[in-house]
Scaffold this motif. Sequence first.
Motif, PDB file in Angstrom:
ATOM      1  N   ILE A  76      -5.531   3.629 -16.541  1.00  0.00           N
ATOM      2  CA  ILE A  76      -5.678   3.804 -15.090  1.00  0.00           C
ATOM      3  C   ILE A  76      -4.333   4.154 -14.469  1.00  0.00           C
ATOM      4  O   ILE A  76      -4.234   5.044 -13.622  1.00  0.00           O
ATOM      5  N   ALA A  77      -3.290   3.457 -14.911  1.00  0.00           N
ATOM      6  CA  ALA A  77      -1.950   3.760 -14.406  1.00  0.00           C
ATOM      7  C   ALA A  77      -1.543   5.183 -14.775  1.00  0.00           C
ATOM      8  O   ALA A  77      -0.948   5.905 -13.956  1.00  0.00           O
ATOM      9  N   ASN A  78      -1.860   5.594 -15.994  1.00  0.00           N
ATOM     10  CA  ASN A  78      -1.554   6.971 -16.404  1.00  0.00           C
ATOM     11  C   ASN A  78      -2.266   7.978 -15.515  1.00  0.00           C
ATOM     12  O   ASN A  78      -1.685   8.986 -15.094  1.00  0.00           O
ATOM     13  N   ASN A  79      -3.542   7.705 -15.220  1.00  0.00           N
ATOM     14  CA  ASN A  79      -4.315   8.605 -14.375  1.00  0.00           C
ATOM     15  C   ASN A  79      -3.750   8.673 -12.958  1.00  0.00           C
ATOM     16  O   ASN A  79      -3.858   9.710 -12.285  1.00  0.00           O
ATOM     17  N   ARG A  80      -3.186   7.560 -12.507  1.00  0.00           N
ATOM     18  CA  ARG A  80      -2.573   7.530 -11.173  1.00  0.00           C
ATOM     19  C   ARG A  80      -1.138   8.056 -11.185  1.00  0.00           C
ATOM     20  O   ARG A  80      -0.467   8.056 -10.168  1.00  0.00           O
ATOM     21  N   ARG A  81      -0.665   8.470 -12.351  1.00  0.00           N
ATOM     22  CA  ARG A  81       0.703   8.976 -12.521  1.00  0.00           C
ATOM     23  C   ARG A  81       1.754   7.930 -12.151  1.00  0.00           C
ATOM     24  O   ARG A  81       2.789   8.233 -11.571  1.00  0.00           O
ATOM     25  N   ILE A  82       1.446   6.687 -12.524  1.00  0.00           N
ATOM     26  CA  ILE A  82       2.402   5.595 -12.375  1.00  0.00           C
ATOM     27  C   ILE A  82       3.094   5.403 -13.718  1.00  0.00           C
ATOM     28  O   ILE A  82       2.457   5.100 -14.728  1.00  0.00           O
ATOM     29  N   SER A  83       4.389   5.616 -13.749  1.00  0.00           N
ATOM     30  CA  SER A  83       5.165   5.427 -14.966  1.00  0.00           C
ATOM     31  C   SER A  83       5.434   3.934 -15.172  1.00  0.00           C
ATOM     32  O   SER A  83       5.721   3.214 -14.215  1.00  0.00           O
ATOM     33  N   PHE A 139       9.550   0.984  -8.236  1.00  0.00           N
ATOM     34  CA  PHE A 139      10.129   2.128  -7.552  1.00  0.00           C
ATOM     35  C   PHE A 139       9.000   2.869  -6.832  1.00  0.00           C
ATOM     36  O   PHE A 139       7.959   3.165  -7.439  1.00  0.00           O
ATOM     37  N   LEU A 140       9.196   3.195  -5.559  1.00  0.00           N
ATOM     38  CA  LEU A 140       8.166   3.821  -4.754  1.00  0.00           C
ATOM     39  C   LEU A 140       8.444   5.303  -4.556  1.00  0.00           C
ATOM     40  O   LEU A 140       9.570   5.778  -4.736  1.00  0.00           O
ATOM     41  N   GLU A 141       7.394   6.026  -4.188  1.00  0.00           N
ATOM     42  CA  GLU A 141       7.511   7.466  -3.978  1.00  0.00           C
ATOM     43  C   GLU A 141       8.492   7.800  -2.857  1.00  0.00           C
ATOM     44  O   GLU A 141       9.108   8.871  -2.855  1.00  0.00           O
ATOM     45  N   ASP A 142       8.651   6.887  -1.893  1.00  0.00           N
ATOM     46  CA  ASP A 142       9.549   7.158  -0.767  1.00  0.00           C
ATOM     47  C   ASP A 142      11.020   6.888  -1.093  1.00  0.00           C
ATOM     48  O   ASP A 142      11.888   7.012  -0.235  1.00  0.00           O
ATOM     49  N   GLY A 143      11.300   6.523  -2.347  1.00  0.00           N
ATOM     50  CA  GLY A 143      12.672   6.295  -2.769  1.00  0.00           C
ATOM     51  C   GLY A 143      13.128   4.849  -2.706  1.00  0.00           C
ATOM     52  O   GLY A 143      14.190   4.505  -3.232  1.00  0.00           O
ATOM     53  N   GLU A 175       0.793  -1.229   0.000  1.00  0.00           N
ATOM     54  CA  GLU A 175       0.000   0.000   0.000  1.00  0.00           C
ATOM     55  C   GLU A 175       0.831   1.289   0.000  1.00  0.00           C
ATOM     56  O   GLU A 175       0.289   2.382   0.126  1.00  0.00           O
ATOM     57  N   ARG A 176       2.145   1.191  -0.141  1.00  0.00           N
ATOM     58  CA  ARG A 176       2.960   2.393  -0.267  1.00  0.00           C
ATOM     59  C   ARG A 176       2.801   2.955  -1.683  1.00  0.00           C
ATOM     60  O   ARG A 176       2.641   2.204  -2.651  1.00  0.00           O
ATOM     61  N   PRO A 177       2.834   4.279  -1.840  1.00  0.00           N
ATOM     62  CA  PRO A 177       2.604   4.881  -3.157  1.00  0.00           C
ATOM     63  C   PRO A 177       3.643   4.441  -4.181  1.00  0.00           C
ATOM     64  O   PRO A 177       4.849   4.517  -3.944  1.00  0.00           O
ATOM     65  N   LEU A 178       3.150   3.997  -5.324  1.00  0.00           N
ATOM     66  CA  LEU A 178       4.003   3.486  -6.394  1.00  0.00           C
ATOM     67  C   LEU A 178       4.313   4.607  -7.375  1.00  0.00           C
ATOM     68  O   LEU A 178       3.423   5.352  -7.797  1.00  0.00           O
ATOM     69  N   LYS A 179       5.578   4.720  -7.766  1.00  0.00           N
ATOM     70  CA  LYS A 179       6.008   5.751  -8.706  1.00  0.00           C
ATOM     71  C   LYS A 179       6.231   5.202 -10.106  1.00  0.00           C
ATOM     72  O   LYS A 179       5.788   5.782 -11.095  1.00  0.00           O
ATOM     73  N   LYS A 180       6.919   4.069 -10.205  1.00  0.00           N
ATOM     74  CA  LYS A 180       7.314   3.564 -11.520  1.00  0.00           C
ATOM     75  C   LYS A 180       7.513   2.056 -11.479  1.00  0.00           C
ATOM     76  O   LYS A 180       7.934   1.511 -10.465  1.00  0.00           O
ATOM     77  N   VAL A 181       7.215   1.392 -12.606  1.00  0.00           N
ATOM     78  CA  VAL A 181       7.532  -0.030 -12.753  1.00  0.00           C
ATOM     79  C   VAL A 181       8.222  -0.249 -14.097  1.00  0.00           C
ATOM     80  O   VAL A 181       7.863   0.360 -15.107  1.00  0.00           O
ATOM     81  N   GLU A 182       9.232  -1.091 -14.073  1.00  0.00           N
ATOM     82  CA  GLU A 182       9.908  -1.516 -15.288  1.00  0.00           C
ATOM     83  C   GLU A 182       9.718  -3.021 -15.409  1.00  0.00           C
ATOM     84  O   GLU A 182      10.143  -3.780 -14.533  1.00  0.00           O
ATOM     85  N   ILE A 183       9.056  -3.448 -16.479  1.00  0.00           N
ATOM     86  CA  ILE A 183       8.665  -4.852 -16.626  1.00  0.00           C
ATOM     87  C   ILE A 183       9.412  -5.468 -17.804  1.00  0.00           C
ATOM     88  O   ILE A 183       9.306  -4.999 -18.938  1.00  0.00           O
TER      89      ILE A 183
END
Length: 222
Positions: free
Chosen positions: A82-89, A110-114, A35-43
């Motif tokens: 949905i990911a775009n709307n949540r600003r998840i790269s 990668f999470l918002e907290d670094g 549940e920590r804010p997600l910033k980016k995923v590389e798949i």
Amino acid sequence: MNIFDIIGPVMIGPSSSHTAGAVRLGRVVNKLIDERPLKKVEITLSGSFAQTYKGHGTDKALLAGIMGYKSYSPEIRDALSIANNRRISYTFKTENIKGAHPNTALIHYFLEDGSEGSMQGASIGGGNILVNRINGMNVEFNGDANTILIMHKDTPGVIASVTNLMHWEYESLNISGFHLSRDEKGGDAIMTIEIDSNPPEQLISDIRGIEHITNAILIRRV
């Protein structure tokens, strides 16, 4: 025997391996994020996943699972937007991962907290999965049981401290599977403990309080 083995998974999409299994792999990452804010995923997609992921919606399925949706969630179809709307790269790339199952995904988040982490797993048919690497270390679980991942230093007595805690303070819990992975003797290690029943959250807090343990995460059935 898993119910998926008998009637197949309840799912959105054309393929149990490429869609339902992919969602479940993504949901493991969702549990790791906790549940920590997600910033980016590389798949990274390997094998058959790499060849057909767009046509079978594997990209949408993985991303939907990462965001917490299930294999039957209608939101899978719109997961990218949905990911775009949540600003998840997010990025997808294809690569031959040596020795990997044909339907393998390596997800680096990668999470918002670094903080960041990774999970590698495979969709092995009928909606079933096998997770084999967490943060670069070997693990082995399939998401069918409640699973506790315990990150710790490879120090004598740590395993005994965890199992003694579970025996004396949570005696109703039954361990159905155990796996230990370590980088090197005395280095970082991961315990994977599968249990039959649904453990209380307090167990995780108690485990985190044991000396030499850096983190403990409960991955409920996915």
